[in-house]
Design an enzyme around this catalytic site. Sequence first.
Site, PDB file in Angstrom:
ATOM      1  N   ARG A   1       0.900  -1.133   0.160  1.00 35.42           N
ATOM      2  CA  ARG A   1      -0.003  -0.085  -0.092  1.00 35.42           C
ATOM      3  C   ARG A   1       1.006   1.220   0.077  1.00 35.42           C
ATOM      4  O   ARG A   1       0.605   2.297   0.680  1.00 35.42           O
ATOM      5  CB  ARG A   1      -0.817  -0.073   1.270  1.00 35.42           C
ATOM      6  CG  ARG A   1      -1.804  -1.144   1.248  1.00 35.42           C
ATOM      7  CD  ARG A   1      -2.950  -0.916  -0.159  1.00 35.42           C
ATOM      8  NE  ARG A   1      -3.682  -2.125  -0.050  1.00 35.42           N
ATOM      9  CZ  ARG A   1      -3.570  -3.140  -0.699  1.00 35.42           C
ATOM     10  NH1 ARG A   1      -2.509  -3.487  -1.614  1.00 35.42           N
ATOM     11  NH2 ARG A   1      -4.510  -4.364  -0.800  1.00 35.42           N
TER      12      ARG A   1
ATOM     13  N   SER B   1     -11.411  -0.895   2.708  1.00 38.93           N
ATOM     14  CA  SER B   1     -10.678  -1.380   4.074  1.00 38.93           C
ATOM     15  C   SER B   1     -10.257  -0.088   4.894  1.00 38.93           C
ATOM     16  O   SER B   1      -9.234   0.756   4.316  1.00 38.93           O
ATOM     17  CB  SER B   1      -9.495  -2.230   3.658  1.00 38.93           C
ATOM     18  OG  SER B   1      -9.957  -3.523   3.020  1.00 38.93           O
TER      19      SER B   1
ATOM     20  N   GLU C   1      -5.351   2.870   6.766  1.00 34.63           N
ATOM     21  CA  GLU C   1      -5.167   2.974   5.199  1.00 34.63           C
ATOM     22  C   GLU C   1      -5.633   4.148   4.651  1.00 34.63           C
ATOM     23  O   GLU C   1      -5.437   4.676   3.371  1.00 34.63           O
ATOM     24  CB  GLU C   1      -5.754   1.481   4.795  1.00 34.63           C
ATOM     25  CG  GLU C   1      -5.102   1.391   3.242  1.00 34.63           C
ATOM     26  CD  GLU C   1      -5.670   0.123   2.785  1.00 34.63           C
ATOM     27  OE1 GLU C   1      -6.384   0.075   1.750  1.00 34.63           O
ATOM     28  OE2 GLU C   1      -5.183  -0.780   3.285  1.00 34.63           O
TER      29      GLU C   1
END
Length: 302
Positions: free
Chosen positions: A176, A227, A297
């Site tokens: 990520r 998410s 995130e």
Amino acid sequence: MDYRLFLEKTRPVQKELGLLQNEPMHHHTTFQIGGAAEIFVRPRNLGAFMTALQAARESNAPLTVIGRGSNLLVKDAGVPGIVLCTCGMNGVRVEGRRVIAEAGATMAQFAQAALHAGLTGAEFAAGIPGTIGGGVFMNAGAYDGQMADIVTRSVFMDEEGSSRVLCGAEHAFGYRSSVYKEHPGWVIIEIECVLKPGDPSEIRAKMEEFSRRRREKQPLNFPSAGSTFKRPQGYFAGRLIEDAGLKGASVGGAQVSEKHAGFIINHGGATCAEVTALIEQVQQTVFEKFGVRLECEVRLIG
């Protein structure tokens, strides 16, 4: 703030700018949360986008570049300065095994273009709700696929207004993350991926299977930013949150999804303050119970 210099420099492309003042950001994020942007600009093509980007930098106004807002949480007070949206520059073309996409193209557009060309490797992208630019920025991935596996080249504009190119390992992809996260002033303009020839029926079947799994497991009927937490090494965030007894926990209109605990959803009228309070509650509880620190995130702006 005085935006006359920005308006003057973008005068030649005013009709293509899509400029709005005091524009509520909840219209432009999948969380459907956030106060107003002082100036919101969604140029309708690449030329107008480049003009607006250069003008914003020359006017020294605070600048925030976004795509579809699928991984964003906007503060309730809004975003100062200029918000520049890439969604209007969304061209995708295929040249042999190369798929070339402007930063505002959606991940779904990109995957469909690959499918129609009989190219495999981009199936994972079909259900990711963001743009190609955002996908490269954060190395988006799903179902054992990620942008790092297929991106070979990207074009960006640096802080000085120069067009530059990154190739291969220069992207410094991680989980990520990418080199673009380390250089927030770099704005992705276009990316290129090299894929492999495949059977269109098999490619389509894989995309449909991924779509079915998403519908079954994810709370797609509520606004969210996907998410909420990165996967901690050796664990699954959703399982930790569920085992901590937090499934369904809420703060105001923000709720830990009862369908998938890895998602915080806007259950109705949620504010940024409520979402951030719930994120902190989840992080604290999981750490107290399991000694694992969950890293958010979702990108907070404003």
